[in-house]
Design an enzyme around this catalytic site. Sequence first.
Site, PDB file in Angstrom:
ATOM      1  CG  ASP A  71      -0.210  -0.204   2.536  1.00 19.88           C
ATOM      2  OD1 ASP A  71       1.026  -0.327   2.513  1.00 19.88           O
ATOM      3  OD2 ASP A  71      -0.871  -0.260   3.591  1.00 19.88           O
ATOM      4  CG  HIS A  72       3.215   2.478   3.215  1.00 12.25           C
ATOM      5  ND1 HIS A  72       2.169   1.726   3.686  1.00 12.25           N
ATOM      6  CD2 HIS A  72       3.501   3.379   4.186  1.00 12.25           C
ATOM      7  CE1 HIS A  72       1.855   2.146   4.906  1.00 12.25           C
ATOM      8  NE2 HIS A  72       2.646   3.143   5.222  1.00 12.25           N
ATOM      9  CG  ASP A 123       1.845   1.583   9.233  1.00  9.60           C
ATOM     10  OD1 ASP A 123       2.441   1.991   8.222  1.00  9.60           O
ATOM     11  OD2 ASP A 123       0.975   2.244   9.820  1.00  9.60           O
ATOM     12  NE  ARG A 181       1.482   9.924  12.676  1.00 15.06           N
ATOM     13  CZ  ARG A 181       2.206   8.837  12.948  1.00 15.06           C
ATOM     14  NH1 ARG A 181       3.172   8.478  12.151  1.00 15.06           N
ATOM     15  NH2 ARG A 181       1.987   8.166  14.047  1.00 15.06           N
ATOM     16  CB  SER A 198      11.439   5.068  14.490  1.00 17.16           C
ATOM     17  OG  SER A 198      12.642   4.690  13.860  1.00 17.16           O
ATOM     18  NE  ARG A 204      13.953   4.741  10.657  1.00 18.55           N
ATOM     19  CZ  ARG A 204      14.007   6.065  10.553  1.00 18.55           C
ATOM     20  NH1 ARG A 204      15.135   6.658  10.272  1.00 18.55           N
ATOM     21  NH2 ARG A 204      12.921   6.792  10.722  1.00 18.55           N
TER      22      ARG A 204
HETATM   23  S1  SF4 Z   1      -1.694   6.396   8.031  1.00 15.18           S
HETATM   24 FE1  SF4 Z   1      -0.112   5.079   7.213  1.00 15.18          FE
HETATM   25  S2  SF4 Z   1      -1.167   3.195   6.642  1.00 15.18           S
HETATM   26 FE2  SF4 Z   1      -2.729   4.761   6.876  1.00 15.18          FE
HETATM   27  S3  SF4 Z   1      -3.057   5.550   4.826  1.00 15.18           S
HETATM   28 FE3  SF4 Z   1      -1.577   6.855   5.861  1.00 15.18          FE
HETATM   29  S4  SF4 Z   1       0.409   6.043   5.303  1.00 15.18           S
HETATM   30 FE4  SF4 Z   1      -1.111   4.475   4.833  1.00 15.18          FE
END
Ligand code: SF4
Length: 755
Positions: free
Chosen positions: A95-96, A160, A448, A643, A645
Amino acid sequence: MAFDVDMIRKVYAGIAEKIDLARALVGRPMSLTEKILYSHLSSKVPQFVYERGISYVDFNPDRVAMQDATAQMALLQFMQAGRPVVAVPSTVHCDHLIQAKSGAKEDLEFALSKNKEVYDFLSSVSNKYGIGFWRPGAGIIHQVILENYAFPGGMMIGTDSHTVNAGGLGMIAIGVGGADACDVMAGLPWELKFPRVVGVKLTGNLNGWTSSKDVILKVAGILTVKGGTDKILEYFGPGAESLSCTGKGTICNMGAEIGATTSIFCYDKKMGDYLRGTGRKEIADAADEVIQHLRGDDEVYENPESYFDEVVEINLSELEPHINGPFTPDLAWPISKFADAVRENDWPKVLEVGLIGSCTNSSYEDISRAAAVAKQAADAGIKTASEFTITPGSELVRYTVERDGYLGIFEKIGGVVLANACGPCIGQWARHTNDPSKKNSIITSFNRNFAKRNDGNPNTHAFVASPEIVTALALAGDLTFNPLKDMLTNSKGEKIKLAEPVGIELPEKGFAVEDAGYQSPAEDGSNIKVLVAASSDRLQLLDPFPAWEGTDIQGLKLLIKVKGKCTTDHISMAGPWLKYRGHLDNISNNMLIGALNAFNDKSDNVKNQLTGEYDSVPKVQRAYKAIGHGSIVVGDENYGEGSSREHAAMEPRHLGVRAILVKSFARIHETNLKKQGMLAITFVDKNDYDKILEDDTIDITGLKNFKAGIQLTVVLHHKDGSVEEFKVNHSYNHNQIEWFKAGGALNIIRAQVNA
Ligand code: SF4
């Protein structure tokens, strides 16, 4: 597609006994959070009463979920474990890596060709090791998990931060780094600081323009971006039971924005309806049978102040729609105050783009509420004044909302439907803008909104709101528009007042999909080849790290003495380097390039002791490696914060750094270093940091007697021939010392599998 019914039944079969044992030990009624945590301890019987916010505890999660960017290194590492299949049910979601530019079809085609080698790798490695694979275009990890895998009372980790979305289906779901995912897939337990619990009591009912999104926007305003650290938010009360399951998911999703470990709701009728609506009747029936264990004890909810570490109360009947931002998700504005805030702060009033969807808000209910707004505009001949995009969260939702006419409505008002992927939410957005230097405003239903998050432009003021509010504002093209009182004007000059949106929780005709985009793993993967081209610069198979040589480590060159803050981002920068996440050697060219050299106050500029010249950190380290010299990194306080990571631990290991000596470590990074077979040590006397000189060669002694609780010794050989030595601490336990000796935790697992 398997919904893990057998696994879930097994969890429920043992849940009563585990919770009763834990309750007897704890000696008081328990919240849902505690019940799920105690029923997932890696020890069969709870041994201790764990102190919330203090104890580190090992758990056995039920599942692992990975998105395509972070899955690469997690799976490359997992391959090192030598297991034929993963130890717990796991999935990968592509998805990313899909950039939003022109529209769903074109963008997906472009991504398929641009990222082909990554997708081929993820598909083949999933196929081989028993991992469910969701192809590009299948949807966003968290929406797909909610629709298919989340279950009440379960525990999941995911690579994630918005893994927490699954709390909407009553699951403890926590975002982790790839190393943790690798461990759990390899069969190791997973460690977590036992969290504090915040009770969020919801009373009343949502009405009018207010939606679940506004609950979390309000909570973010109350608790702020740091208010959830090391805490789980447990929502309860009659208001909680009135929210749809996907609405609960939205609230849990954005718990990540206040730093919460995760958020959770109790199992209730809405969750049961959602499970049944998404084809999981057996799971709903099984959950109904153990419902008393899938919610906190009544005493807890009757007297929340006595049992939670903190209590927040929100009356949904009084809650206004909110718009949060710019630049931070906790700057919360009730819509009645927002227009004034825009004017007073001189935020750009013209709204350039409205974006709905993402993993946060792309349920059938969300889309139907936004479409209810859009339809009124379409009927009145009004198109959006701003650009307007729709990102469905999954192919299941996309197909269903297309069938039910909603996508057509959005297109009528000028909307562009993007691929079922992260796209603009993660900055994968080729935004059409004439002048990026100009201050501008966008509004999204994502989670975000930090500077540059969506389009990489620091001048973009990003605001966050519900999909229906975003749609209304995109129609107006004006950030100060308040659909609760203001009117739109159509081309004939007629004034239109938008009616309150009415949504539909679950499609009346049921969900439908032609191809959900799922690939089952092979029954027997032993003959399947994992596809990684030798010439690839994005992927590289890993070789096991070498075992400890069995002697003290001598003659280490000082690579860098870091001054001040050194986060995992200083150690392994993100940005353009992210494309090398699956190629350890290439990404190692960013090792410590953000760290400040204490001897010259410069970053990425250290002395090469072999030549006396100054050069970049990775280059100097590669010069040492080329002639077989190990090296050491010295650091300051809280080294490796940020993070989880794993690259920040793997890169130094790969390039031949043997030890990290610091005043103090961030715990997760310290553990990651141990897992990779590195020596992570701390000054006993922090003033000894000052004794380290730029041309030092350093020995670490005492390793033949490396035991828990016994200090090691560091010997400094200064350039002038003088020698100093001092004691250093370590926090290795017996198992971790075995990791060090074997050259890394995965070497031990592989040996066990092969035994
Ligand atoms: S918050 Fe993360 S998982 Fe959800 S759509 Fe945005 S980038 Fe993708």
